[in-house]
Write a protein that holds these residues in place. Structure first.
Motif, PDB file in Angstrom:
ATOM      1  N   LEU A   1      27.344 -13.028 -15.209  1.00 37.57           N
ATOM      2  CA  LEU A   1      28.103 -13.576 -14.245  1.00 37.57           C
ATOM      3  C   LEU A   1      28.730 -12.507 -13.088  1.00 37.57           C
ATOM      4  O   LEU A   1      28.596 -12.785 -11.975  1.00 37.57           O
ATOM      5  N   GLY A   2      28.808 -11.107 -13.708  1.00 36.58           N
ATOM      6  CA  GLY A   2      28.833 -10.103 -12.610  1.00 36.58           C
ATOM      7  C   GLY A   2      27.683 -10.046 -11.995  1.00 36.58           C
ATOM      8  O   GLY A   2      27.683  -9.641 -10.723  1.00 36.58           O
ATOM      9  N   SER A   3      26.219 -10.059 -12.541  1.00 38.74           N
ATOM     10  CA  SER A   3      25.206  -9.623 -11.873  1.00 38.74           C
ATOM     11  C   SER A   3      25.046 -11.069 -10.688  1.00 38.74           C
ATOM     12  O   SER A   3      24.361 -10.679  -9.794  1.00 38.74           O
ATOM     13  N   VAL A   4      25.411 -12.041 -11.190  1.00 38.93           N
ATOM     14  CA  VAL A   4      25.099 -13.241 -10.091  1.00 38.93           C
ATOM     15  C   VAL A   4      26.290 -12.716  -8.919  1.00 38.93           C
ATOM     16  O   VAL A   4      25.758 -13.055  -7.730  1.00 38.93           O
ATOM     17  N   ALA A   5      27.356 -12.401  -9.347  1.00 45.67           N
ATOM     18  CA  ALA A   5      28.440 -12.354  -8.125  1.00 45.67           C
ATOM     19  C   ALA A   5      27.838 -11.111  -7.331  1.00 45.67           C
ATOM     20  O   ALA A   5      28.152 -11.166  -6.118  1.00 45.67           O
ATOM     21  N   LEU A   6      27.440  -9.903  -8.274  1.00 48.17           N
ATOM     22  CA  LEU A   6      26.871  -8.938  -7.375  1.00 48.17           C
ATOM     23  C   LEU A   6      25.675  -9.351  -6.338  1.00 48.17           C
ATOM     24  O   LEU A   6      25.705  -8.831  -5.257  1.00 48.17           O
ATOM     25  N   LEU A   7      24.796 -10.191  -6.942  1.00 47.93           N
ATOM     26  CA  LEU A   7      23.686 -10.770  -6.073  1.00 47.93           C
ATOM     27  C   LEU A   7      24.530 -11.349  -4.979  1.00 47.93           C
ATOM     28  O   LEU A   7      23.974 -11.085  -3.927  1.00 47.93           O
ATOM     29  N   ALA A   8      25.282 -12.171  -5.057  1.00 44.05           N
ATOM     30  CA  ALA A   8      25.912 -13.015  -4.038  1.00 44.05           C
ATOM     31  C   ALA A   8      26.686 -11.919  -3.085  1.00 44.05           C
ATOM     32  O   ALA A   8      26.514 -12.309  -1.775  1.00 44.05           O
TER      33      ALA A   8
ATOM     34  N   ILE B   1      18.740 -17.846 -10.601  1.00 46.99           N
ATOM     35  CA  ILE B   1      18.269 -19.207  -9.662  1.00 46.99           C
ATOM     36  C   ILE B   1      18.735 -20.373 -10.297  1.00 46.99           C
ATOM     37  O   ILE B   1      19.053 -21.450  -9.772  1.00 46.99           O
ATOM     38  N   ASP B   2      18.451 -20.268 -11.628  1.00 45.67           N
ATOM     39  CA  ASP B   2      18.778 -21.579 -12.305  1.00 45.67           C
ATOM     40  C   ASP B   2      20.378 -21.852 -12.165  1.00 45.67           C
ATOM     41  O   ASP B   2      20.435 -23.095 -12.187  1.00 45.67           O
ATOM     42  N   GLU B   3      20.930 -20.944 -12.374  1.00 46.59           N
ATOM     43  CA  GLU B   3      22.498 -21.104 -12.311  1.00 46.59           C
ATOM     44  C   GLU B   3      22.897 -21.755 -10.895  1.00 46.59           C
ATOM     45  O   GLU B   3      23.653 -22.723 -10.572  1.00 46.59           O
ATOM     46  N   LEU B   4      22.572 -21.122  -9.622  1.00 53.60           N
ATOM     47  CA  LEU B   4      22.488 -21.760  -8.337  1.00 53.60           C
ATOM     48  C   LEU B   4      21.990 -22.997  -8.352  1.00 53.60           C
ATOM     49  O   LEU B   4      22.769 -23.741  -7.531  1.00 53.60           O
ATOM     50  N   LYS B   5      20.930 -23.331  -8.684  1.00 55.29           N
ATOM     51  CA  LYS B   5      20.355 -24.696  -8.632  1.00 55.29           C
ATOM     52  C   LYS B   5      21.380 -25.727  -9.216  1.00 55.29           C
ATOM     53  O   LYS B   5      21.099 -26.933  -8.745  1.00 55.29           O
ATOM     54  N   LYS B   6      21.921 -25.487 -10.291  1.00 52.35           N
ATOM     55  CA  LYS B   6      22.865 -26.392 -10.781  1.00 52.35           C
ATOM     56  C   LYS B   6      23.788 -26.888  -9.683  1.00 52.35           C
ATOM     57  O   LYS B   6      24.267 -28.150  -9.619  1.00 52.35           O
TER      58      LYS B   6
ATOM     59  N   GLN C   1      10.994 -17.313  -5.279  1.00 50.65           N
ATOM     60  CA  GLN C   1      11.207 -15.923  -5.749  1.00 50.65           C
ATOM     61  C   GLN C   1       9.941 -14.857  -5.595  1.00 50.65           C
ATOM     62  O   GLN C   1       8.981 -15.214  -6.080  1.00 50.65           O
ATOM     63  N   VAL C   2      10.069 -13.790  -5.049  1.00 46.23           N
ATOM     64  CA  VAL C   2       8.921 -12.678  -4.660  1.00 46.23           C
ATOM     65  C   VAL C   2       9.339 -11.456  -5.381  1.00 46.23           C
ATOM     66  O   VAL C   2      10.296 -10.953  -5.020  1.00 46.23           O
ATOM     67  N   VAL C   3       9.031 -11.142  -6.511  1.00 47.43           N
ATOM     68  CA  VAL C   3       9.307  -9.600  -7.060  1.00 47.43           C
ATOM     69  C   VAL C   3       8.309  -8.669  -6.674  1.00 47.43           C
ATOM     70  O   VAL C   3       7.187  -8.495  -6.791  1.00 47.43           O
TER      71      VAL C   3
END
Length: 142
Positions: free
Chosen positions: A12-19, A60-65, A74-76
């Motif tokens: 969850l922290g990494s999702v928030a950091l990304l955001a 990405i999967d969480e955001l898609k929900k 996604q480009v890595v």
């Protein structure tokens, strides 16, 4: 400590950091074909490009929900080449829509003036419960 709880908090922290520290590059594009970030509607059917140096598929999967009409390409980009490649396209019509930035170089991009304020996208609610220093990394003096 509960390992599952810590893992969930880390995710969850990494999702928030990304955001918090994402770059909406289309907001600074010189191309008239890209819309301004302030007018972006993440609820409408569209595809956006995300650059990162590691897979962001769980996020990405969480955001898609929450945003089922949103498709994220996604480009890595390898970490060693990430900044060089990003620097060469920022402010052009070849820039990605969103970029995941590393704590080691996020300040460079925050200070560049090429980040878009993500307050209009609900970042405040997504960032609740995160460490303040993590949130402060994605902000400038303004």
């Amino acid at each position: 400590m509960n390992l599952a709880k810590n893992w969930k908090n880390l995710c969850l922290g990494s999702v928030a950091l990304l955001a918090t520290v994402t770059l909406v590059a289309c907001g600074t594009s010189t191309s008239s074909s890209k819309k301004s970030a302030g007018n972006a509607d993440l609820n409408k059917k569209q595809t956006i490009t995300l650059w990162s140096f590691t897979t962001m598929q769980p996020q990405i999967d969480e955001l898609k929900k929450e945003k089922p009409n949103l498709t994220i390409k996604q480009v890595v980009v390898p970490y060693a080449n990430f900044q060089t490649k990003l620097d060469s396209v920022l402010g052009t019509d070849k820039a990605p829509d969103i970029v995941a930035l590393d704590a080691g170089f996020v300040e460079k991009y925050v200070q560049s003036g090429k980040l878009t304020n993500l307050g209009d996208y609900g970042v405040a609610s997504a960032a609740k419960g995160n460490y303040q220093y993590t949130l402060d990394m994605g902000k400038d003096s303004k």
